[in-house]
Design an enzyme around this catalytic site. Structure first.
Site, PDB file in Angstrom:
ATOM      1  N   ASP A  68      34.347  63.074  41.935  1.00  0.00           N
ATOM      2  CA  ASP A  68      35.175  61.717  42.517  1.00  0.00           C
ATOM      3  C   ASP A  68      36.435  61.462  41.925  1.00  0.00           C
ATOM      4  O   ASP A  68      36.838  60.624  41.502  1.00  0.00           O
ATOM      5  CB  ASP A  68      34.351  60.609  41.817  1.00  0.00           C
ATOM      6  CG  ASP A  68      32.758  60.801  42.327  1.00  0.00           C
ATOM      7  OD1 ASP A  68      32.462  61.070  43.391  1.00  0.00           O
ATOM      8  OD2 ASP A  68      31.925  60.637  41.427  1.00  0.00           O
ATOM      9  N   ASP A  72      39.114  54.626  40.463  1.00  0.00           N
ATOM     10  CA  ASP A  72      40.008  54.229  41.856  1.00  0.00           C
ATOM     11  C   ASP A  72      41.369  53.778  41.149  1.00  0.00           C
ATOM     12  O   ASP A  72      41.448  52.760  40.521  1.00  0.00           O
ATOM     13  CB  ASP A  72      39.625  53.306  42.558  1.00  0.00           C
ATOM     14  CG  ASP A  72      40.589  52.967  43.599  1.00  0.00           C
ATOM     15  OD1 ASP A  72      40.720  53.822  44.560  1.00  0.00           O
ATOM     16  OD2 ASP A  72      41.236  51.661  43.714  1.00  0.00           O
ATOM     17  N   GLY A 120      20.544  56.766  40.813  1.00  0.00           N
ATOM     18  CA  GLY A 120      19.465  56.248  41.734  1.00  0.00           C
ATOM     19  C   GLY A 120      19.322  55.012  41.407  1.00  0.00           C
ATOM     20  O   GLY A 120      18.211  54.337  41.823  1.00  0.00           O
ATOM     21  N   ASN A 144      24.531  48.266  46.227  1.00  0.00           N
ATOM     22  CA  ASN A 144      24.787  48.950  44.922  1.00  0.00           C
ATOM     23  C   ASN A 144      26.398  48.879  44.460  1.00  0.00           C
ATOM     24  O   ASN A 144      27.181  49.165  45.329  1.00  0.00           O
ATOM     25  CB  ASN A 144      24.448  50.446  45.002  1.00  0.00           C
ATOM     26  CG  ASN A 144      24.214  50.883  43.571  1.00  0.00           C
ATOM     27  OD1 ASN A 144      24.218  50.143  42.537  1.00  0.00           O
ATOM     28  ND2 ASN A 144      24.047  52.324  43.457  1.00  0.00           N
ATOM     29  N   ALA A 145      26.657  48.058  43.478  1.00  0.00           N
ATOM     30  CA  ALA A 145      28.193  48.099  43.020  1.00  0.00           C
ATOM     31  C   ALA A 145      28.755  49.414  42.174  1.00  0.00           C
ATOM     32  O   ALA A 145      28.796  49.156  40.852  1.00  0.00           O
ATOM     33  CB  ALA A 145      28.275  46.954  42.036  1.00  0.00           C
ATOM     34  N   ILE A 146      28.986  50.423  42.939  1.00  0.00           N
ATOM     35  CA  ILE A 146      29.581  51.332  42.427  1.00  0.00           C
ATOM     36  C   ILE A 146      30.656  52.065  43.601  1.00  0.00           C
ATOM     37  O   ILE A 146      30.685  51.242  44.507  1.00  0.00           O
ATOM     38  CB  ILE A 146      28.471  52.661  42.159  1.00  0.00           C
ATOM     39  CG1 ILE A 146      27.925  53.145  43.427  1.00  0.00           C
ATOM     40  CG2 ILE A 146      27.470  52.313  41.366  1.00  0.00           C
ATOM     41  CD1 ILE A 146      27.183  54.521  43.475  1.00  0.00           C
ATOM     42  N   ASP A 147      31.327  52.936  43.056  1.00  0.00           N
ATOM     43  CA  ASP A 147      32.349  53.588  43.844  1.00  0.00           C
ATOM     44  C   ASP A 147      33.369  52.703  44.350  1.00  0.00           C
ATOM     45  O   ASP A 147      33.542  52.372  45.742  1.00  0.00           O
ATOM     46  CB  ASP A 147      31.578  54.248  45.156  1.00  0.00           C
ATOM     47  CG  ASP A 147      30.848  55.658  44.628  1.00  0.00           C
ATOM     48  OD1 ASP A 147      30.822  55.721  43.379  1.00  0.00           O
ATOM     49  OD2 ASP A 147      30.255  56.250  45.577  1.00  0.00           O
ATOM     50  N   SER A 177      26.805  52.125  47.666  1.00  0.00           N
ATOM     51  CA  SER A 177      26.368  53.388  47.814  1.00  0.00           C
ATOM     52  C   SER A 177      24.587  53.141  48.372  1.00  0.00           C
ATOM     53  O   SER A 177      24.059  52.315  47.747  1.00  0.00           O
ATOM     54  CB  SER A 177      26.101  54.074  46.573  1.00  0.00           C
ATOM     55  OG  SER A 177      25.315  55.228  46.307  1.00  0.00           O
ATOM     56  N   TRP A 196      21.125  52.212  49.828  1.00  0.00           N
ATOM     57  CA  TRP A 196      20.646  50.834  50.053  1.00  0.00           C
ATOM     58  C   TRP A 196      20.921  50.161  51.321  1.00  0.00           C
ATOM     59  O   TRP A 196      20.851  50.923  52.313  1.00  0.00           O
ATOM     60  CB  TRP A 196      21.070  49.996  48.813  1.00  0.00           C
ATOM     61  CG  TRP A 196      19.954  50.074  47.683  1.00  0.00           C
ATOM     62  CD1 TRP A 196      18.632  49.630  47.513  1.00  0.00           C
ATOM     63  CD2 TRP A 196      20.021  50.911  46.610  1.00  0.00           C
ATOM     64  NE1 TRP A 196      18.026  49.900  46.563  1.00  0.00           N
ATOM     65  CE2 TRP A 196      18.915  50.941  45.795  1.00  0.00           C
ATOM     66  CE3 TRP A 196      21.237  51.680  46.221  1.00  0.00           C
ATOM     67  CZ2 TRP A 196      18.945  51.685  44.544  1.00  0.00           C
ATOM     68  CZ3 TRP A 196      21.034  52.535  45.122  1.00  0.00           C
ATOM     69  CH2 TRP A 196      19.595  52.242  44.396  1.00  0.00           C
ATOM     70  N   GLU A 248      28.308  56.601  51.016  1.00  0.00           N
ATOM     71  CA  GLU A 248      28.959  55.710  49.830  1.00  0.00           C
ATOM     72  C   GLU A 248      30.372  56.319  49.634  1.00  0.00           C
ATOM     73  O   GLU A 248      30.971  56.820  50.683  1.00  0.00           O
ATOM     74  CB  GLU A 248      28.184  56.494  48.489  1.00  0.00           C
ATOM     75  CG  GLU A 248      28.055  57.885  48.356  1.00  0.00           C
ATOM     76  CD  GLU A 248      27.206  58.412  47.267  1.00  0.00           C
ATOM     77  OE1 GLU A 248      26.391  57.641  46.704  1.00  0.00           O
ATOM     78  OE2 GLU A 248      27.067  59.637  47.204  1.00  0.00           O
TER      79      GLU A 248
END
Length: 323
Positions: free
Chosen positions: A42, A100, A118, A153-156, A173, A175, A211
């Protein structure tokens, strides 16, 4: 192909030989040359005001690397040496993901994710730095979070600053897919005047595997890049990078065939080919020689080790192409 013992190879017409080659051999370019410490996942890169390239990646308190020429990279510590206390709520091992990095208004900003594999019990954090170098980051806390009961989902995270001065954060990501919120440029946190969580891409049928969004604006269009299918499985990874475009940052985004990215749409930009398996975790940065696609892939000639990939992007015809 292998010849059986005793088989004699006969000359074949050139056209037939070309037809027998895997289509991916010519469809996708190999990464540009990079050397040194390039085992990353990433990756996100920015060119600092002094011309140095600053690269951050998942794990190790957000691993930092630097390069003076965009070819040779060396480790230079981590963004964080002491985990903020709030990380424990979302990650048992205090291991942040998917940074980021960007330069905005005289300071370096880094959005990042804290979660566990997950899980949708996740949060996006913000850190700032005057120089962007390892060890100079100050954590500013949580920007957005989700719980185990959330349908996204609060990522990336990925920051996009529009030409009208508005700030947007895309993230997500699996969901129900990828989302976007508006940010306040004064704080880097969610904008009080717009609390909407916009939906920008999803895969409502079949796998939910999408994602890692990143958004850029080129030639009057907003382009949403995303990683499709599964990462983190070495040579079994099926990651690939796709794109769609819109006339508004919040969408709707359509691929080259006119399919909405909210309904499994997405035009391929980079997929597995040869030793370069599962490219994804991408971001796009502008440099002196053009736009760069920065990503990781799993090296099929090194037991699936994740490594840095960098390609230039062209925009002829209104769609990005890696070369």
């Amino acid at each position: 192909m292998k010849a059986h013992r005793g088989t004699r190879w006969l000359p074949l017409p050139t056209a037939l030989l070309l037809a027998l080659l895997p289509t991916s051999a010519s469809a996708y370019p190999n990464p540009g040359r990079v050397t040194g410490d390039t085992v990353v996942h990433d990756p996100s890169m920015v060119r600092a005001t002094d011309g140095t390239y600053l690269l951050y990646s998942t794990h190790g308190g957000l691993e930092a690397r630097t390069s003076t020429d965009r070819i040779a990279f060396g480790r230079s510590g981590s963004a964080f040496t002491t985990p903020p206390s709030w990380w424990r709520t979302y990650s048992a091992d205090n291991d942040p993901w998917a940074p980021d990095i960007s330069y905005q208004g005289g300071a370096y900003l880094m959005y990042y994710a804290v979660s566990s594999f997950g899980s949708s019990n996740s949060a996006i954090g913000l850190a700032t730095s005057p120089s962007g170098r390892a060890g100079t980051w100050t954590d500013r806390g949580i920007v957005h979070s989700t719980t185990g009961g959330s349908d996204y989902n609060a990522i990336d995270p990925n920051l996009f600053v529009d030409s009208d001065g508005k700030w947007w954060l895309s993230f997500g990501s699996w969901w129900s897919g990828l989302k976007m919120i508006r940010l306040d440029p004064a704080t880097g946190k969610q904008y009080a005047g717009d609390r909407t969580v916009y939906a920008i891409a999803s895969r409502p049928t079949g796998t939910k595997a999408i994602e890692g969004p990143s958004v850029v604006k080129r030639n009057g269009y907003y382009y949403l890049f995303a990683s499709y299918d599964t990462c983190c499985a070495g040579t079994s990874s099926t990651y690939k990078i796709k794109v769609g475009r819109a006339t508004s940052p919040t969408g709707p985004y359509y691929d080259k065939s006119g399919v909405n990215m909210m309904n499994n749409g997405g035009t391929p930009v980079l997929e597995s080919h040869g030793r370069y398996i599962g490219p994804g975790g991408q971001s796009v940065m502008s440099d002196v020689d053009g736009d760069l696609l920065v990503y990781h892939y799993y090296d099929g000639q090194d037991n699936g080790t994740p490594k840095l990939g960098v390609n230039l992007l062209s925009w002829s015809g209104g769609w990005p192409a890696a070369y």
